[in-house]
Structures are given as structure tokens and as C-alpha cells.
Design a protein around this motif. Structure first.
Motif, mmCIF file in Angstrom:
data_model
loop_
_atom_site.group_PDB
_atom_site.id
_atom_site.type_symbol
_atom_site.label_atom_id
_atom_site.label_comp_id
_atom_site.label_asym_id
_atom_site.label_seq_id
_atom_site.Cartn_x
_atom_site.Cartn_y
_atom_site.Cartn_z
ATOM 1 N N ALA A 42 28.824 11.473 118.082
ATOM 2 C CA ALA A 42 29.556 10.387 117.426
ATOM 3 C C ALA A 42 31.061 10.570 117.587
ATOM 4 O O ALA A 42 31.786 9.610 117.874
ATOM 5 C CB ALA A 42 29.184 10.330 115.946
ATOM 6 N N LEU A 43 31.545 11.797 117.418
ATOM 7 C CA LEU A 43 32.973 12.051 117.594
ATOM 8 C C LEU A 43 33.412 11.796 119.026
ATOM 9 O O LEU A 43 34.474 11.235 119.274
ATOM 10 C CB LEU A 43 33.306 13.488 117.185
ATOM 11 N N SER A 44 32.576 12.182 119.977
ATOM 12 C CA SER A 44 32.883 11.945 121.380
ATOM 13 C C SER A 44 32.957 10.449 121.669
ATOM 14 O O SER A 44 33.860 9.980 122.363
ATOM 15 C CB SER A 44 31.818 12.597 122.264
ATOM 16 N N ALA A 45 32.015 9.693 121.119
ATOM 17 C CA ALA A 45 32.014 8.241 121.327
ATOM 18 C C ALA A 45 33.250 7.600 120.701
ATOM 19 O O ALA A 45 33.863 6.709 121.291
ATOM 20 C CB ALA A 45 30.741 7.627 120.743
ATOM 21 N N LEU A 46 33.623 8.045 119.523
ATOM 22 C CA LEU A 46 34.795 7.465 118.861
ATOM 23 C C LEU A 46 36.080 7.752 119.612
ATOM 24 O O LEU A 46 37.036 6.978 119.538
ATOM 25 C CB LEU A 46 34.900 7.996 117.429
ATOM 26 N N ASN A 47 36.123 8.854 120.333
ATOM 27 C CA ASN A 47 37.320 9.215 121.084
ATOM 28 C C ASN A 47 37.300 8.700 122.521
ATOM 29 O O ASN A 47 38.248 8.909 123.260
ATOM 30 C CB ASN A 47 37.504 10.734 121.090
ATOM 31 N N ASN A 48 36.237 8.004 122.912
ATOM 32 C CA ASN A 48 36.103 7.483 124.268
ATOM 33 C C ASN A 48 36.759 6.099 124.327
ATOM 34 O O ASN A 48 36.376 5.186 123.593
ATOM 35 C CB ASN A 48 34.614 7.399 124.627
ATOM 36 N N ASP A 49 37.750 5.937 125.213
ATOM 37 C CA ASP A 49 38.483 4.670 125.314
ATOM 38 C C ASP A 49 37.589 3.507 125.707
ATOM 39 O O ASP A 49 37.732 2.400 125.179
ATOM 40 C CB ASP A 49 39.638 4.796 126.305
ATOM 41 N N ARG A 50 36.670 3.731 126.638
ATOM 42 C CA ARG A 50 35.783 2.635 127.075
ATOM 43 C C ARG A 50 34.862 2.200 125.942
ATOM 44 O O ARG A 50 34.606 1.014 125.750
ATOM 45 C CB ARG A 50 34.980 3.066 128.293
ATOM 46 N N PHE A 51 34.350 3.161 125.195
ATOM 47 C CA PHE A 51 33.483 2.836 124.066
ATOM 48 C C PHE A 51 34.271 2.079 123.004
ATOM 49 O O PHE A 51 33.790 1.097 122.444
ATOM 50 C CB PHE A 51 32.888 4.124 123.485
ATOM 51 N N HIS A 52 35.489 2.534 122.740
ATOM 52 C CA HIS A 52 36.355 1.866 121.769
ATOM 53 C C HIS A 52 36.623 0.422 122.186
ATOM 54 O O HIS A 52 36.546 -0.501 121.372
ATOM 55 C CB HIS A 52 37.665 2.650 121.640
#
Length: 92
Positions: A42-52
Motif C-alpha cells: 500500500a505504501l509503495s502504491a501511494l508513492n507511485n506517481d502513475r498510480f497516483h
């Protein structure tokens, strides 16, 4: 009304016997590892620009309406290898 106590009513936590913790079971260790992995994902996804960026797009009211209106057509089915290829092209 009168309350009678037996034993030492003045015992405190400092005087309480120390309880030994049991070694964690394999199941509790597995669950703890799963929770840690989920938290890291979850932390990795939140810090991913494309996911954001994707989250911003789908949370937009006009985009959400368009996504909900989409229907599945058997004519527009894309096989896995084609989808993977397109994803790789767009990732560059």
C-alpha cells in the motif's frame, strides 16, 4: 452494605507475577508477515506517481461516470499478450 475481601487487596501491577509470553505460533507469524507485506504494498502504491495519477483520474466525477457507463463487448476483448505489450509500450 459491607464488602469483605479475602487476600491482599492492595496488590499492584508492580507486585503482580510476571507472565511469560508464549512463542508466536506459525499462524500468527504468517498473519503478521501478510499484514506487513500488505502495508508495504500500500505504501509503495501511494508513492507511485502513475498510480497516483490513475487514482486522480478515476476519482474525477466525469471520469467515474464514463467508467461506470462502460460495458463489456465480446468484440472488444484483448488477449493477455496484447494487453501486456500495450502496457509495456505505454510504460516507456
Amino acid at each position: 452494605m459491607h464488602i469483605t475481601t479475602t487476600g491482599n487487596a492492595n496488590a499492584t501491577a508492580a507486585n503482580a507475577p510476571i507472565r511469560k509470553e508464549a512463542a508466536p505460533s506459525a499462524e500468527s507469524t504468517r498473519i503478521r508477515n501478510d499484514v506487513d507485506a500488505a502495508r508495504n504494498t500500500a505504501l509503495s502504491a501511494l508513492n507511485n506517481d502513475r498510480f497516483h495519477s490513475m487514482l486522480e483520474q478515476i476519482s474525477d466525477a466525469s471520469s467515474s461516470g464514463a467508467l461506470m457507463a462502460m460495458s463489456t463487448d465480446n468484440q472488444n476483448v484483448v488477449d493477455f499478450n496484447t494487453a501486456l505489450s500495450r502496457y509495456a509500450e505505454n510504460s516507456k
